[in-house]
Design an enzyme around this catalytic site. Structure first.
Site, mmCIF file in Angstrom:
data_model
loop_
_atom_site.group_PDB
_atom_site.id
_atom_site.type_symbol
_atom_site.label_atom_id
_atom_site.label_comp_id
_atom_site.label_asym_id
_atom_site.label_seq_id
_atom_site.Cartn_x
_atom_site.Cartn_y
_atom_site.Cartn_z
ATOM 1 N N SER A 138 1.019 -1.548 -0.223
ATOM 2 C CA SER A 138 -0.009 -0.031 -0.132
ATOM 3 C C SER A 138 0.730 1.372 0.220
ATOM 4 O O SER A 138 1.840 1.051 0.346
ATOM 5 C CB SER A 138 -1.036 0.345 1.371
ATOM 6 O OG SER A 138 -1.583 1.433 1.355
ATOM 7 N N TYR A 151 -1.547 -0.871 10.589
ATOM 8 C CA TYR A 151 -1.814 -1.604 9.270
ATOM 9 C C TYR A 151 -0.058 -1.015 8.023
ATOM 10 O O TYR A 151 0.053 -1.704 7.432
ATOM 11 C CB TYR A 151 -2.954 -0.635 8.585
ATOM 12 C CG TYR A 151 -3.222 -1.012 6.903
ATOM 13 C CD1 TYR A 151 -4.229 -2.031 6.734
ATOM 14 C CD2 TYR A 151 -3.176 -0.037 6.303
ATOM 15 C CE1 TYR A 151 -4.403 -2.129 4.880
ATOM 16 C CE2 TYR A 151 -3.269 -0.045 4.656
ATOM 17 C CZ TYR A 151 -3.918 -1.212 4.268
ATOM 18 O OH TYR A 151 -4.525 -1.411 2.939
#
Length: 252
Positions: A138, A151
């Site tokens: 990401s 995350y």
């Protein structure tokens, strides 16, 4: 013999697009996901289009689940040519209050799960003398909003895991790369009971130099490219797909 792609979190969102793209490209597709309803839907869709697919309920945080999935995939489809480590979760909340159990849960799925799947798939790929592993990272691996520690850490870890595995597995003919999506709209890529029509403002679109928010097909196309022969000299890399959002300076 047809090639086989194995996709974690492959029943909804980006994973669904990846599964469908590989099926349309002629791959047989093994899908691991925790959502049975979504998994059965996509397998039906692939089979209706003439493709071959299987689905298993798999929690990639559980080594025994992964081992069973890999064993059945190899038995039913014969091999694994591409593994896409797409499964991922997030847990919100203030960094000052986030329970360590939730931090561990995110890393257990997003990072540990990717390693375990890669480890077991690589054993099969080594016997074949070739294979491709793709890790879904990401843009949050290198930039953050507040309170995204678990995350972000998991995605940053995936980038490090990618270049480490590329070096470790290269001698077996296995290439390993990462893809870092930016803002990818997945509301309309869910199972039927959860599907929604996305709505984006002009401001949303203008944050991206390409003039739009991303969609799962943008990521699926990159997966197909990195898995193919044209990418045979690419390994250990991270491909950022964000419509240019992370290179645009925004003053407000």
């Amino acid at each position: 013999m047809n090639k086989v792609a194995a996709v974690t979190g492959g029943a909804q969102g980006i994973g669904k697009a990846v599964s469908l793209a590989f099926a349309k490209a002629g791959y047989e597709v093994s899908i691991a996901d925790t959502d049975k309803e979504a998994g059965l839907e996509i397998v039906h869709e692939i089979r209706q289009a003439g493709g071959k697919s299987l689905f298993m309920c798999v929690d990639v945080a559980k080594e025994e689940d992964i081992a069973k999935w890999m064993r059945i995939t190899a038995a039913e489809l014969g091999r694994i040519d591409v593994l896409v480590n797409n499964a991922g979760i997030s847990r919100g909340g203030s960094m000052l209050e986030l329970p360590i159990s939730q931090f561990d849960e995110v890393l257990g799925v997003n990072l540990r799960g990717a390693f375990l799947c890669s480890q077991q798939a690589a054993v099969l790929m080594k016997r074949q003398g070739s294979g491709v592993i793709l890790n879904m990272a990401s843009t949050r691996a290198t930039m953050s909003e507040a309170d995204t520690e678990a995350y972000s850490a998991s995605k940053g870890g995936l980038l490090a895991l990618t270049h480490a595995m590329a070096v470790s597995l290269g001698g077996y003919g296995i290439r390993v790369n990462a893809i870092s999506p930016g803002w990818i709209e997945t509301a309309d890529w869910q199972k039927t009971s959860r599907r929604k029509t996305p709505v984006h403002s002009e401001r949303d679109r203008l944050q991206h130099p390409v003039g739009r928010v991303g969609n799962p097909d943008d990521i699926a196309a990159a997966c197909l490219y990195l898995a193919g022969d044209h990418a045979g000299f690419i390994t250990g890399q991270n491909l950022i797909i964000d419509g240019g959002m992370t290179v645009k300076m925004i003053y407000e």
